[in-house]
Every structure is written in structure tokens, then in C-alpha cells.
Design a protein around this motif. Structure first.
Motif, short mmCIF file in Angstrom:
data_model
loop_
_atom_site.label_atom_id
_atom_site.label_comp_id
_atom_site.label_asym_id
_atom_site.label_seq_id
_atom_site.Cartn_x
_atom_site.Cartn_y
_atom_site.Cartn_z
N ASN A 69 0.84 -1.18 0.00
CA ASN A 69 0.00 0.00 0.00
C ASN A 69 0.88 1.24 0.00
O ASN A 69 1.55 1.53 0.98
CB ASN A 69 -0.91 -0.02 1.23
N LEU A 70 0.87 1.96 -1.09
CA LEU A 70 1.72 3.13 -1.24
C LEU A 70 1.44 4.17 -0.17
O LEU A 70 2.33 4.80 0.35
CB LEU A 70 1.53 3.74 -2.63
N VAL A 89 14.95 9.15 -8.24
CA VAL A 89 15.21 9.85 -9.49
C VAL A 89 13.91 10.55 -9.83
O VAL A 89 12.87 9.90 -9.95
CB VAL A 89 15.59 8.88 -10.63
N HIS A 90 13.97 11.89 -9.94
CA HIS A 90 12.71 12.56 -10.26
C HIS A 90 12.90 13.73 -11.20
O HIS A 90 13.96 14.34 -11.27
CB HIS A 90 11.95 12.98 -9.00
N ILE A 137 10.26 9.09 -10.26
CA ILE A 137 9.09 9.97 -10.19
C ILE A 137 9.12 10.97 -11.33
O ILE A 137 10.07 11.74 -11.48
CB ILE A 137 9.05 10.71 -8.84
N LYS A 138 8.07 10.94 -12.11
CA LYS A 138 7.90 11.89 -13.21
C LYS A 138 6.64 12.68 -12.90
O LYS A 138 5.53 12.13 -12.93
CB LYS A 138 7.78 11.16 -14.54
N LYS A 139 6.86 13.94 -12.53
CA LYS A 139 5.79 14.81 -12.04
C LYS A 139 5.15 14.14 -10.83
O LYS A 139 5.82 13.96 -9.81
CB LYS A 139 4.80 15.14 -13.14
N ASP A 140 3.91 13.72 -10.91
CA ASP A 140 3.24 13.11 -9.76
C ASP A 140 3.01 11.62 -9.92
O ASP A 140 2.24 11.02 -9.17
CB ASP A 140 1.91 13.82 -9.49
N GLN A 141 3.68 11.00 -10.90
CA GLN A 141 3.57 9.56 -11.11
C GLN A 141 4.82 8.87 -10.59
O GLN A 141 5.93 9.29 -10.90
CB GLN A 141 3.35 9.25 -12.59
N LEU A 142 4.62 7.83 -9.83
CA LEU A 142 5.72 7.13 -9.20
C LEU A 142 5.80 5.70 -9.71
O LEU A 142 4.79 5.03 -9.88
CB LEU A 142 5.50 7.11 -7.69
N SER A 143 7.02 5.26 -9.94
CA SER A 143 7.30 3.86 -10.23
C SER A 143 8.28 3.40 -9.16
O SER A 143 9.28 4.07 -8.91
CB SER A 143 7.91 3.73 -11.63
N PHE A 144 8.00 2.27 -8.53
CA PHE A 144 8.83 1.75 -7.45
C PHE A 144 9.43 0.42 -7.86
O PHE A 144 8.72 -0.45 -8.38
CB PHE A 144 7.99 1.57 -6.18
N GLU A 149 -0.01 7.11 -8.36
CA GLU A 149 0.05 8.56 -8.21
C GLU A 149 0.46 8.80 -6.76
O GLU A 149 -0.03 8.12 -5.85
CB GLU A 149 -1.30 9.19 -8.49
N ILE A 150 1.36 9.74 -6.55
CA ILE A 150 1.85 9.94 -5.19
C ILE A 150 1.15 11.11 -4.51
O ILE A 150 0.80 12.09 -5.15
CB ILE A 150 3.38 10.17 -5.17
#
Length: 130
Positions: free
Chosen positions: A2-3, A20-21, A54-61, A74-75
Motif C-alpha cells: 500500500n503506497l 530519481v525525479h 518519479i515523473k511529475k506526480d507519477q511514481l514507479s517503485f 500517483e503519489i
């Protein structure tokens, strides 16, 4: 996972965190930085690294120690707290096991540089000995 229940502080003493953002529309450095990590899964796993891209408000983990478990979401705005500078178009942060920022870079970080920084850390030197 759960993010919304997880934050960077929850990883303290478990994982080194790489963030990295990019805040801008130009993702050239962002894409180049992520390509730098391709093919280095075993070395990233050995160093207990997790990656927040993180690209703008999208996160990949990505969790290298957990066999590259991935998710995208979305963060929330405060998710990264002090680690994200909204004024910078591109940044790379390395956070040690102790939760302290070890590297804050506005340019692409090579694997060699990243590994040299991590391998010089006292806890990492202890991991290597054992």
C-alpha cells in the motif's frame, strides 16, 4: 504494498533508497538515468537499493532486494517530504540505511559513481567484510 502506508522513513535500516525525479516535461535526463541502471540488477540488489522513479506526480517503485517487485501509482503531495525539490527539473538522491541523504545530484549519476559512494559507506564496508 500500500503506497499510502509506506514512506521513505519506513525503509530506514532496511534499504538504501535511490530517488530519481523530474518535475518538467523534458524527461531526457530522467530516461537516461533510468537506463544507467539497466543490466545491474544483481549489483543493485547486493547494495540493498530500492528505486523511486518519479515523473511529475507519477511514481514507479522497484525493489531490487525483493526481486524487482514493481508498482506504479500517483503519489500524495507530501510523500517525499524533504527529498523532493519542486524547483528542480531533475534530481537524483541517494539515501543511506541510516536515512541520511548521501548524494543529491542534478546530473546523471553513473553506476560507477553510485557504487563508489555506497561502497565507501561504513555499513556497506561492514557488509562486504561479512
Amino acid at each position: 504494498m500500500n503506497l499510502h502506508a509506506q514512506n521513505i522513513a519506513d525503509l530506514r535500516w532496511k534499504n538504501r533508497v535511490l530517488i530519481v525525479h523530474t518535475n518538467g516535461d523534458s524527461a531526457v535526463k530522467f530516461t537516461q538515468q533510468l537506463r544507467e541502471f539497466e543490466g545491474a540488477d544483481s549489483e543493485l540488489k547486493e547494495r540493498k537499493l530500492v528505486l523511486y522513479a518519479i515523473k511529475k506526480d507519477q511514481l514507479s517503485f522497484t525493489s531490487y532486494p525483493d526481486g524487482k517487485s514493481n508498482y506504479e501509482a500517483e503519489i500524495p503531495p507530501d510523500f517525499l517530504g524533504n527529498y523532493r525539490n519542486p524547483k528542480e527539473d531533475f534530481e537524483v538522491h541517494l539515501i543511506g540505511l541510516d536515512g541520511v541523504i548521501k548524494l543529491r545530484e542534478k546530473n546523471i549519476v553513473t553506476l560507477e559513481k553510485l557504487f563508489a559512494i555506497i561502497d565507501a559507506m561504513p555499513m556497506r564496508r561492514n557488509e562486504i567484510k561479512n
